[in-house]
Design a protein around this motif. Structure first.
Motif, PDB file in Angstrom:
ATOM      1  N   LEU A  72     -33.880  30.666  -9.255  1.00 32.47           N
ATOM      2  CA  LEU A  72     -33.488  29.339  -8.783  1.00 32.47           C
ATOM      3  C   LEU A  72     -32.020  29.038  -9.057  1.00 32.47           C
ATOM      4  O   LEU A  72     -31.392  28.294  -8.299  1.00 32.47           O
ATOM      5  N   ARG A  73     -31.471  29.592 -10.111  1.00 31.72           N
ATOM      6  CA  ARG A  73     -30.079  29.291 -10.446  1.00 31.72           C
ATOM      7  C   ARG A  73     -29.105  29.951  -9.484  1.00 31.72           C
ATOM      8  O   ARG A  73     -27.968  29.483  -9.323  1.00 31.72           O
ATOM      9  N   LEU A 112     -36.164  21.284  -9.977  1.00 33.74           N
ATOM     10  CA  LEU A 112     -36.358  22.700 -10.279  1.00 33.74           C
ATOM     11  C   LEU A 112     -35.018  23.423 -10.421  1.00 33.74           C
ATOM     12  O   LEU A 112     -34.858  24.295 -11.280  1.00 33.74           O
ATOM     13  N   TYR A 113     -34.063  23.073  -9.580  1.00 34.91           N
ATOM     14  CA  TYR A 113     -32.746  23.720  -9.640  1.00 34.91           C
ATOM     15  C   TYR A 113     -32.022  23.363 -10.940  1.00 34.91           C
ATOM     16  O   TYR A 113     -31.507  24.238 -11.642  1.00 34.91           O
ATOM     17  N   THR A 114     -32.003  22.089 -11.285  1.00 37.92           N
ATOM     18  CA  THR A 114     -31.320  21.659 -12.508  1.00 37.92           C
ATOM     19  C   THR A 114     -32.033  22.170 -13.751  1.00 37.92           C
ATOM     20  O   THR A 114     -31.396  22.478 -14.765  1.00 37.92           O
ATOM     21  N   LEU A 149     -28.733  23.558  -1.467  1.00 32.42           N
ATOM     22  CA  LEU A 149     -29.021  23.104  -0.104  1.00 32.42           C
ATOM     23  C   LEU A 149     -30.109  23.955   0.542  1.00 32.42           C
ATOM     24  O   LEU A 149     -30.995  23.433   1.217  1.00 32.42           O
ATOM     25  N   LEU A 150     -30.052  25.266   0.326  1.00 33.11           N
ATOM     26  CA  LEU A 150     -31.091  26.145   0.874  1.00 33.11           C
ATOM     27  C   LEU A 150     -32.448  25.858   0.234  1.00 33.11           C
ATOM     28  O   LEU A 150     -33.485  25.938   0.903  1.00 33.11           O
ATOM     29  N   GLN A 151     -32.461  25.540  -1.053  1.00 31.58           N
ATOM     30  CA  GLN A 151     -33.722  25.209  -1.707  1.00 31.58           C
ATOM     31  C   GLN A 151     -34.301  23.909  -1.150  1.00 31.58           C
ATOM     32  O   GLN A 151     -35.517  23.800  -0.965  1.00 31.58           O
ATOM     33  N   LEU A 152     -33.454  22.927  -0.883  1.00 29.02           N
ATOM     34  CA  LEU A 152     -33.941  21.679  -0.283  1.00 29.02           C
ATOM     35  C   LEU A 152     -34.544  21.945   1.089  1.00 29.02           C
ATOM     36  O   LEU A 152     -35.623  21.415   1.418  1.00 29.02           O
TER      37      LEU A 152
END
Length: 400
Positions: free
Chosen positions: A138-139, A277-279, A144-147
């Protein structure tokens, strides 16, 4: 004859007109005044240039547009809003939506980040590897792609309302969002809220008393368990005593969609999942680094006193690691709040999408709208960093 010192030379040359220029303090003040004057002049030039260009384009400057009719709908609003509301009400709706996703995202990211960070140091191979893969995956994928992944590849492919998933009775999940029962308060329900506030205040008081008691006597008190018991038990007791003055209004399928209930739109869920999740992946690395910064001798000393690993982590390791964790953790909170502006990519009505997007396009007040939006994010960042700096000062070691 010894050469005169610089102080003697300055004193000897006190009558000369150029002596002040060689005084470092005076020279520093002069240079700072010149820099400030230059910056103010640049700002005045830009403001005057913007004013002239707006007048040539026939666009009135000022904040008068905020009182005009908005004329557009917003999919999620925490306060009453219709298309007849003003632009200021639209601004307020976007601001509250941003604060909502930032506040919930910070809580979820913090809890998940601490869990994953501790799991990365686990002696269990499977747990350690799963946590490592979570962080590395995830890091290293752009947010933007994860959203877009959560919105397009996960939530948009859910079944239609007629084929909704029902994980719990009365709760429905489909491509229109998550539909929850609406809680309707009856006469006397306000007492439950007051009981909750009283329980939180009592928990804070007990926690401070227990900390002071431990410092004076060395005796521990289960303040966390007592606080949780108060926060859960006192409102529940008031709820039962007052005759359960709360009613659940379940959503019903009518035509092609549900009516009633509380709808959590998929844009909100995608943004919240992506941000949290990203943070959390970055927070996990911060937590891991903070724990590793604590000397291993602290762990061995705690074990020698008979403390179990869980209690050692809770009472010895984490409190010391927090002094290393808090400063970079502040940056992650700021990043999460500012990254919420990517909501415009998936259509969530946050401050940027509503105010710096729709309102700007309809009014043409680009200068005012952008400046207000920038000031809002600046204020949120300063408030967050101010609170975290205060908390960091409370956790810092007190030198004697």
């Amino acid at each position: 004859m010894t050469p005169a010192s610089s102080a003697e030379r300055e004193q000897a040359g006190g009558g000369s007109g150029a002596s002040w220029f060689y005084n470092p303090r005076v020279r520093g003040i002069v240079f700072q005044v010149l820099v400030v004057a230059f910056l103010l002049g640049m700002l005045a030039f830009f403001a005057y240039n913007a004013k002239i260009n707006l007048e040539r384009a026939g666009i009135a400057s000022g904040l008068g547009f905020l009182s005009e009719r908005a004329g557009f709908d917003i999919s999620q609003s925490l306060v009453p809003y219709t298309n007849d509301s003003s632009y200021f009400r639209a601004f307020l709706v976007g601001l509250l939506n941003t604060l909502l996703v930032a506040a919930i995202g910070i809580v979820i990211a913090t809890v998940l980040g601490f869990i994953v960070g501790i799991a990365r140091l686990s002696k269990n191979f499977l747990i350690r590897q799963l946590a490592t893969w979570y962080v590395e995956l995830l890091r290293n994928i752009p947010l933007l792609l994860q959203l877009l992944f959560w919105y397009k590849a996960v939530l948009s492919v859910l079944p239609s309302p007629r084929q909704s998933l029902e994980p719990v009775s009365g709760v429905y999940l489909n491509n229109r969002g998550l539909i929850l029962p609406e809680v309707i308060g009856q006469p006397g329900s306000s007492a439950i809220l007051w009981a909750l506030l009283a329980a939180v205040a009592a928990s804070i008081g007990i926690s401070r008393w227990a900390r002071k008691r431990q410092q004076e006597t060395g005796r521990q008190f289960p303040s966390v368990l007592v606080g949780l018991g108060l926060i859960v038990g006192l409102p529940l007791l008031v709820f039962l005593v007052t005759g359960m003055p709360v009613e659940l209004a379940y959503a019903e399928l009518a035509g092609f969609n549900f009516r009633g209930g509380v709808v959590v739109i998929p844009e909100f869920m995608a943004l919240l999942l992506g941000l949290a999740l990203y943070t959390a992946a970055f927070i996990a690395e911060i937590v891991r680094a903070g724990i590793l910064a604590v000397s291993h001798g602290q762990t061995e000393a705690a074990y020698s006193l008979g403390l179990r690993p869980r209690r050692t982590l809770q009472l010895v390791i984490i409190p010391q690691a927090m002094r290393v964790i808090i400063p970079p953790l502040t940056s992650q909170y700021l990043n999460l709040t500012k990254n919420s502006s990517l909501a415009v990519a998936i259509g969530y009505p946050d401050l940027v999408a509503v105010f710096a997007g729709t309102v700007l396009n309809q009014t043409g007040q680009a200068v005012e709208v952008i400046i207000i939006t920038m000031l809002v994010y600046l204020t949120l960042s300063l408030l967050t960093s101010g609170f975290m700096n205060w908390y960091n000062s409370r956790m810092a070691l007190v030198e004697r």
